[in-house]
Write a protein that holds these residues in place. Structure first.
Motif, PDB file in Angstrom:
ATOM      1  N   TYR A  42       0.493  -1.411   0.278  1.00  0.00           N
ATOM      2  CA  TYR A  42      -0.157   0.289   0.356  1.00  0.00           C
ATOM      3  C   TYR A  42       0.420   1.397  -0.057  1.00  0.00           C
ATOM      4  O   TYR A  42       0.717   2.302  -0.569  1.00  0.00           O
ATOM      5  N   ASN A  43       2.372   1.715   1.174  1.00  0.00           N
ATOM      6  CA  ASN A  43       2.675   2.414   1.060  1.00  0.00           C
ATOM      7  C   ASN A  43       3.626   2.685  -0.231  1.00  0.00           C
ATOM      8  O   ASN A  43       3.543   4.061  -0.574  1.00  0.00           O
ATOM      9  N   PHE A  44       4.119   1.951  -0.915  1.00  0.00           N
ATOM     10  CA  PHE A  44       4.556   1.590  -1.768  1.00  0.00           C
ATOM     11  C   PHE A  44       3.588   2.415  -3.673  1.00  0.00           C
ATOM     12  O   PHE A  44       4.469   3.148  -4.260  1.00  0.00           O
ATOM     13  N   ILE A  45       2.988   1.627  -3.584  1.00  0.00           N
ATOM     14  CA  ILE A  45       2.491   1.797  -4.857  1.00  0.00           C
ATOM     15  C   ILE A  45       1.107   3.169  -4.530  1.00  0.00           C
ATOM     16  O   ILE A  45       1.408   3.797  -5.442  1.00  0.00           O
ATOM     17  N   LEU A  46       0.806   3.901  -3.681  1.00  0.00           N
ATOM     18  CA  LEU A  46       0.481   5.072  -3.100  1.00  0.00           C
ATOM     19  C   LEU A  46       2.171   6.166  -2.727  1.00  0.00           C
ATOM     20  O   LEU A  46       1.284   7.142  -4.003  1.00  0.00           O
ATOM     21  N   GLY A  52       4.190   5.613  -4.853  1.00  0.00           N
ATOM     22  CA  GLY A  52       4.576   5.715  -6.192  1.00  0.00           C
ATOM     23  C   GLY A  52       3.245   6.798  -7.376  1.00  0.00           C
ATOM     24  O   GLY A  52       3.614   7.549  -8.457  1.00  0.00           O
ATOM     25  N   ILE A  53       1.695   6.566  -6.915  1.00  0.00           N
ATOM     26  CA  ILE A  53       1.120   7.495  -7.784  1.00  0.00           C
ATOM     27  C   ILE A  53       1.147   8.659  -7.478  1.00  0.00           C
ATOM     28  O   ILE A  53       0.376   9.655  -7.383  1.00  0.00           O
ATOM     29  N   ILE A  54       1.968   9.355  -5.617  1.00  0.00           N
ATOM     30  CA  ILE A  54       1.709  10.851  -5.351  1.00  0.00           C
ATOM     31  C   ILE A  54       2.573  11.246  -6.861  1.00  0.00           C
ATOM     32  O   ILE A  54       3.286  11.983  -6.480  1.00  0.00           O
ATOM     33  N   LEU A  55       4.251  10.440  -6.489  1.00  0.00           N
ATOM     34  CA  LEU A  55       5.311  11.045  -7.445  1.00  0.00           C
ATOM     35  C   LEU A  55       4.940  11.223  -8.531  1.00  0.00           C
ATOM     36  O   LEU A  55       4.724  11.907  -9.451  1.00  0.00           O
ATOM     37  N   ILE A  56       3.939  10.290  -9.668  1.00  0.00           N
ATOM     38  CA  ILE A  56       3.709  10.135 -10.626  1.00  0.00           C
ATOM     39  C   ILE A  56       2.443  11.667 -11.559  1.00  0.00           C
ATOM     40  O   ILE A  56       2.653  12.062 -11.848  1.00  0.00           O
ATOM     41  N   GLY A  57       1.746  11.776  -9.711  1.00  0.00           N
ATOM     42  CA  GLY A  57       0.741  12.411 -10.004  1.00  0.00           C
ATOM     43  C   GLY A  57       1.140  13.789 -10.153  1.00  0.00           C
ATOM     44  O   GLY A  57       0.289  14.490 -10.353  1.00  0.00           O
ATOM     45  N   VAL A  58       2.093  14.052  -8.972  1.00  0.00           N
ATOM     46  CA  VAL A  58       2.463  16.200  -8.444  1.00  0.00           C
ATOM     47  C   VAL A  58       2.903  16.156  -9.663  1.00  0.00           C
ATOM     48  O   VAL A  58       4.318  15.262  -9.812  1.00  0.00           O
ATOM     49  N   ALA A  91       4.441  21.622  -6.041  1.00  0.00           N
ATOM     50  CA  ALA A  91       4.580  21.206  -4.642  1.00  0.00           C
ATOM     51  C   ALA A  91       5.619  19.917  -3.926  1.00  0.00           C
ATOM     52  O   ALA A  91       5.405  18.913  -4.260  1.00  0.00           O
ATOM     53  N   PRO A  92       7.246  20.815  -3.785  1.00  0.00           N
ATOM     54  CA  PRO A  92       7.619  19.767  -2.394  1.00  0.00           C
ATOM     55  C   PRO A  92       7.907  18.969  -1.732  1.00  0.00           C
ATOM     56  O   PRO A  92       8.109  17.898  -1.860  1.00  0.00           O
ATOM     57  N   ILE A  93       6.688  19.446  -0.880  1.00  0.00           N
ATOM     58  CA  ILE A  93       6.207  18.903  -0.441  1.00  0.00           C
ATOM     59  C   ILE A  93       5.666  17.596  -0.161  1.00  0.00           C
ATOM     60  O   ILE A  93       5.966  16.625  -0.137  1.00  0.00           O
ATOM     61  N   ALA A  94       5.301  17.521  -1.667  1.00  0.00           N
ATOM     62  CA  ALA A  94       4.351  16.498  -1.645  1.00  0.00           C
ATOM     63  C   ALA A  94       4.788  15.787  -2.822  1.00  0.00           C
ATOM     64  O   ALA A  94       5.270  13.550  -2.425  1.00  0.00           O
ATOM     65  N   GLU A  95       5.887  15.810  -2.922  1.00  0.00           N
ATOM     66  CA  GLU A  95       7.110  14.473  -4.117  1.00  0.00           C
ATOM     67  C   GLU A  95       7.925  14.282  -2.965  1.00  0.00           C
ATOM     68  O   GLU A  95       8.141  13.269  -2.797  1.00  0.00           O
ATOM     69  N   ASN A  96       8.028  14.793  -1.549  1.00  0.00           N
ATOM     70  CA  ASN A  96       8.659  14.575  -0.432  1.00  0.00           C
ATOM     71  C   ASN A  96       7.957  13.605   0.061  1.00  0.00           C
ATOM     72  O   ASN A  96       8.796  12.220   0.103  1.00  0.00           O
ATOM     73  N   VAL A  97       6.966  13.735   0.622  1.00  0.00           N
ATOM     74  CA  VAL A  97       5.818  13.316   1.008  1.00  0.00           C
ATOM     75  C   VAL A  97       5.528  11.527  -0.026  1.00  0.00           C
ATOM     76  O   VAL A  97       5.968  10.294   0.559  1.00  0.00           O
ATOM     77  N   GLY A  98       5.919  11.621  -1.316  1.00  0.00           N
ATOM     78  CA  GLY A  98       5.642  10.207  -2.224  1.00  0.00           C
ATOM     79  C   GLY A  98       7.172   8.882  -1.555  1.00  0.00           C
ATOM     80  O   GLY A  98       7.016   8.198  -1.310  1.00  0.00           O
ATOM     81  N   TRP A  99       8.425  10.110  -1.746  1.00  0.00           N
ATOM     82  CA  TRP A  99       9.072   9.271  -1.629  1.00  0.00           C
ATOM     83  C   TRP A  99       9.747   8.350  -0.556  1.00  0.00           C
ATOM     84  O   TRP A  99       9.835   7.699   0.348  1.00  0.00           O
ATOM     85  N   MET A 157       7.062   7.800   1.508  1.00  0.00           N
ATOM     86  CA  MET A 157       6.472   6.687   1.682  1.00  0.00           C
ATOM     87  C   MET A 157       6.475   5.106   0.818  1.00  0.00           C
ATOM     88  O   MET A 157       6.432   4.398   1.806  1.00  0.00           O
ATOM     89  N   MET A 158       7.341   5.573  -0.119  1.00  0.00           N
ATOM     90  CA  MET A 158       8.344   4.477  -0.932  1.00  0.00           C
ATOM     91  C   MET A 158       8.709   3.761  -0.009  1.00  0.00           C
ATOM     92  O   MET A 158       9.254   2.808  -0.259  1.00  0.00           O
ATOM     93  N   ILE A 159       9.841   4.843   0.144  1.00  0.00           N
ATOM     94  CA  ILE A 159      11.336   4.089   1.035  1.00  0.00           C
ATOM     95  C   ILE A 159      10.754   3.877   2.492  1.00  0.00           C
ATOM     96  O   ILE A 159      10.619   2.575   3.143  1.00  0.00           O
TER      97      ILE A 159
END
Length: 75
Positions: A25-29, A31-37, A42-50, A52-54
């Motif tokens: 769930y964390n990995f997929i979500l 990835g979706i955040i990284l692709i969708g932003v 929005a650098p904070i959203a990109e960081n959240v995606g990374w 969650m993937m980590i």
């Protein structure tokens, strides 16, 4: 009432399944955040995606270590 020995033997397996599901769930979500932003907006959203993937990858590593530890205990 359930036999305590049965509950103790089955509980770690259920916990590991939940850990694996949450890792996916964390990995997929993430990835979706990284692709969708869009990049740079929005650098904070990109960081959240990374992050969650980590966390997803670390959870999979924890799952593998726990499975190996459990298999060694059975032997």
């Amino acid at each position: 009432m359930e036999d305590p020995k049965t509950v103790v033997k089955e509980e770690p397996r259920k916990s590991l399944i939940v850990l694996l599901i949450m890792a996916a769930y964390n990995f997929i979500l993430g990835g979706i955040i990284l692709i969708g932003v869009p990049r740079g907006t929005a650098p904070i959203a990109e960081n959240v995606g990374w992050v969650m993937m980590i966390i997803g990858v670390l959870s999979v590593v924890l799952f593998v270590v726990a499975r190996r530890h459990r298999l060694k205990q059975k032997k």
